[in-house]
Enzyme design. Structure first.
Site, PDB file in Angstrom:
ATOM      1  N   LYS A 109       0.849  -1.187   0.000  1.00 28.22           N
ATOM      2  CA  LYS A 109       0.000   0.000   0.000  1.00 28.22           C
ATOM      3  C   LYS A 109       0.879   1.230   0.000  1.00 28.22           C
ATOM      4  O   LYS A 109       1.831   1.301   0.779  1.00 28.22           O
ATOM      5  CB  LYS A 109      -0.879  -0.002   1.274  1.00 28.22           C
ATOM      6  CG  LYS A 109      -1.880   1.132   1.303  1.00 28.22           C
ATOM      7  CD  LYS A 109      -3.114   0.819   0.498  1.00 28.22           C
ATOM      8  CE  LYS A 109      -4.022   2.019   0.296  1.00 28.22           C
ATOM      9  NZ  LYS A 109      -3.612   2.864  -0.857  1.00 28.22           N
ATOM     10  N   LYS A 166       4.851   2.262   8.473  1.00 25.81           N
ATOM     11  CA  LYS A 166       3.676   3.089   8.777  1.00 25.81           C
ATOM     12  C   LYS A 166       2.439   2.202   8.983  1.00 25.81           C
ATOM     13  O   LYS A 166       1.729   2.322   9.978  1.00 25.81           O
ATOM     14  CB  LYS A 166       3.445   4.045   7.596  1.00 25.81           C
ATOM     15  CG  LYS A 166       2.460   5.146   7.871  1.00 25.81           C
ATOM     16  CD  LYS A 166       2.252   6.056   6.651  1.00 25.81           C
ATOM     17  CE  LYS A 166       3.509   6.738   6.171  1.00 25.81           C
ATOM     18  NZ  LYS A 166       3.252   7.849   5.233  1.00 25.81           N
ATOM     19  N   LYS A 192       5.262   1.833  -2.880  1.00 29.03           N
ATOM     20  CA  LYS A 192       5.279   3.234  -3.317  1.00 29.03           C
ATOM     21  C   LYS A 192       5.522   3.280  -4.815  1.00 29.03           C
ATOM     22  O   LYS A 192       6.133   2.373  -5.387  1.00 29.03           O
ATOM     23  CB  LYS A 192       6.416   3.997  -2.615  1.00 29.03           C
ATOM     24  CG  LYS A 192       6.173   5.487  -2.548  1.00 29.03           C
ATOM     25  CD  LYS A 192       5.200   5.795  -1.440  1.00 29.03           C
ATOM     26  CE  LYS A 192       4.976   7.256  -1.220  1.00 29.03           C
ATOM     27  NZ  LYS A 192       4.314   7.496   0.077  1.00 29.03           N
ATOM     28  N   THR A 233      -4.778  12.833   6.336  1.00 27.61           N
ATOM     29  CA  THR A 233      -3.366  12.874   6.737  1.00 27.61           C
ATOM     30  C   THR A 233      -3.124  14.064   7.672  1.00 27.61           C
ATOM     31  O   THR A 233      -2.516  13.923   8.741  1.00 27.61           O
ATOM     32  CB  THR A 233      -2.430  12.942   5.508  1.00 27.61           C
ATOM     33  OG1 THR A 233      -2.872  11.981   4.553  1.00 27.61           O
ATOM     34  CG2 THR A 233      -1.000  12.667   5.882  1.00 27.61           C
ATOM     35  N   ASN A 275      -1.865  19.372   0.528  1.00 24.68           N
ATOM     36  CA  ASN A 275      -3.020  18.760   1.184  1.00 24.68           C
ATOM     37  C   ASN A 275      -2.799  18.486   2.678  1.00 24.68           C
ATOM     38  O   ASN A 275      -3.659  18.776   3.507  1.00 24.68           O
ATOM     39  CB  ASN A 275      -3.351  17.459   0.432  1.00 24.68           C
ATOM     40  CG  ASN A 275      -4.611  16.823   0.960  1.00 24.68           C
ATOM     41  OD1 ASN A 275      -5.622  17.491   1.127  1.00 24.68           O
ATOM     42  ND2 ASN A 275      -4.550  15.558   1.268  1.00 24.68           N
ATOM     43  N   SER A 282      -7.241   5.402   3.811  1.00 26.47           N
ATOM     44  CA  SER A 282      -7.248   4.620   2.569  1.00 26.47           C
ATOM     45  C   SER A 282      -7.724   3.196   2.863  1.00 26.47           C
ATOM     46  O   SER A 282      -8.466   2.594   2.080  1.00 26.47           O
ATOM     47  CB  SER A 282      -5.841   4.545   1.966  1.00 26.47           C
ATOM     48  OG  SER A 282      -5.562   5.690   1.209  1.00 26.47           O
TER      49      SER A 282
HETATM   50  N1  GLU Z   1       0.841   8.803   0.209  1.00 27.44           N
HETATM   51  C1  GLU Z   1       0.325   8.682   1.558  1.00 27.44           C
HETATM   52  C2  GLU Z   1       1.411   8.268   2.518  1.00 27.44           C
HETATM   53  O1  GLU Z   1       2.580   8.471   2.299  1.00 27.44           O
HETATM   54  C3  GLU Z   1      -0.910   7.799   1.605  1.00 27.44           C
HETATM   55  C4  GLU Z   1      -0.717   6.407   1.136  1.00 27.44           C
HETATM   56  C5  GLU Z   1      -2.007   5.628   0.965  1.00 27.44           C
HETATM   57  O2  GLU Z   1      -3.068   6.151   1.229  1.00 27.44           O
HETATM   58  O3  GLU Z   1      -1.893   4.481   0.543  1.00 27.44           O
HETATM   59  O4  GLU Z   1       1.139   7.794   3.571  1.00 27.44           O
END
Ligand code: GLU
Length: 428
Positions: A71, A95, A107, A191, A222, A362
């Site tokens: 994810k 995370k 990623k 976030t 954002n 998410s």
């Molecule tokens: N890009 C965000 C992060 O770094 C969200 C990632 C997601 O929602 O999968 O946490």
């Protein structure tokens, strides 16, 4: 700007190595967890509006999938590199494990400059990305999402391309979609709000009323915008906001000593987080150099831009008044700066805890997609706050119990969870 001599992947590996050593993790596990399990490097040819074709370089990486499908977002940035994506994928694993959601880390990245692309070019780029990796993504494998430079519309084009290729409806293939098109209420705010849920609980624990605090923020995309909104709604005062100015190719800090009006600043920013400097000056903001955000006399610094911003060379400019660093961005502090922050007694809320609200929401989005039943915003935010506070308390307790810095405590929790999953699966 990030300091050029720092490599985020080396930073992520150094952070991991230090904790792996303290946990006595065996050599095989260390070798496995310190690098992504899978990397895709590819090109996307895009027909530009002027009739030429441009080839964009792109990546998608899975760092670890022992706890669930990979994810993580897709970052659209001119300085994207394979090593940045490796680092960000690694941090996603930690995370998701820290907030204890059943997902792994991944990623993506595209080397591009979104403000210089037309909407049609951007759409072709998003669709081209999916055409290259559609066999490797899916709700059971790897679920992309937005990140720096990408947004809900990009996610929807990507979902549509995936559904066109596979001839079905699979909203759970990607998250961060627009509300009404499979997106979750609260995802846009998640976030930034998540950062403030964690901050609020920390302030409660250390007995400091939020209304008596001041903050300085780097970035106004954002994450920063929603963090600033919630923080000021709770009574905190944002003294300064620094952001990138596309037209001038440099950053500025906008300051109001008696507190910035976040709604006003939101109205005069573009979709990439650039505040219109003429309008800001007309509204009475003082305009300072981009790096001035870090030297403000405030209680809380909130870096919400890119990695490698808080380094030993800028550390001396941090005001003695600063008590807390809340990392809204991924990797804003370099590992060689952590000891300086620790020594000065500044409390650090580490990135992969503080900014985990986005991926947590998410996950809620995917759950709603799977049920095809959508929650109200209050329900989403209530679940989000519960998850963030629970994760914060677990990290805070380990930090107190073992007398360690909160980044180390979060790493201890995350690495143990992932290593256990790897062992239970019998991978090592
Ligand atoms: N890009 C965000 C992060 O770094 C969200 C990632 C997601 O929602 O999968 O946490």
């Amino acid at each position: 700007m990030a300091e050029a001599n720092y490599n985020p992947y080396e930073n992520a590996q150094k952070q991991f190595d230090d904790i792996a050593e303290s946990l006595n993790l065996d050599a095989g596990m260390r070798e496995f967890l310190r690098q992504p399990m899978m990397e895709l490097h590819f090109t996307i040819p895009v027909k530009m509006d002027d009739g030429t074709t441009k080839t964009f370089n792109a990546f998608r990486m899975k760092h670890n999938t022992a706890r669930g499908p990979a994810k993580g977002g897709i970052r659209f940035h001119p300085h994207e590199t394979a090593d940045t994506v490796r680092a960000l994928a690694t941090w996603m694993t930690w995370k998701c494990a820290t907030v204890d959601i059943p997902l792994g880390g991944g990623k993506g990245g595209i080397i591009c400059d979104p403000p210089s692309l037309s909407q049609n070019e951007l759409e072709r780029l998003c669709r081209g990305y999916v055409r290259k990796i559609w066999t490797q993504i899916g709700h059971e494998m790897d679920i992309p999402a937005p990140d720096v430079g990408s947004n809900a519309q990009c996610m929807l084009w990507m979902m549509d391309e995936y559904e066109t290729i596979t001839a079905g409806h699979y909203p759970g293939v990607i998250t961060g979609k627009p509300v009404g098109m499979g997106g979750s209420l609260g995802r846009k705010e998640a976030t930034g709000y998540g950062c403030i849920y964690v901050l609020k609980d920390l302030l409660r624990v250390i007995n400091c009323p939020i209304g008596s605090t001041t903050a300085s923020i780097q970035g106004f995309g954002n994450v920063a915008e929603h963090a600033a909104h919630m923080y000021t709604n709770l009574g905190g005062k944002v003294i300064a906001v620094s952001c990138w100015n596309q037209a001038d190719s440099k950053a500025y800090t906008f300051k109001k000593a008696d507190g910035c009006d976040i709604s006003e600043l939101t109205e005069i920013k573009d979709q990439y987080g650039s505040i219109d400097k003429d309008k800001a000056i007309a509204l009475g903001y003082e305009m300072l150099p981009g790096d001035a955000w870090i030297s403000q006399d405030v209680d809380i610094l909130i870096p919400c831009a890119l990695e490698n911003q808080i380094t030993p060379s800028v550390f001396p400019s941090i005001s003695k008044q600063v008590k807390i660093i809340l990392e809204g961005a991924n990797g804003p502090t370099t590992p060689d700066c952590d000891p300086l922050i620790k020594d000065r007694g500044i409390i650090l809320l580490p990135d992969f805890l503080a900014n985990a609200g986005g991926v947590t929401c998410s996950y809620f989005e995917q759950v709603q997609n799977n049920m095809n039943y959508y929650w109200g915003k209050d329900e989403v935010l209530e679940k989000l706050e519960y998850a963030m506070v629970k994760a914060f308390r677990a990290v805070y307790d380990v930090a107190q119990e073992k007398n360690v810095y909160m980044r180390d405590a979060a790493y201890i929790i995350a690495i143990n969870r992932v290593a256990d999953a790897v062992k239970l699966r019998g991978w090592l």
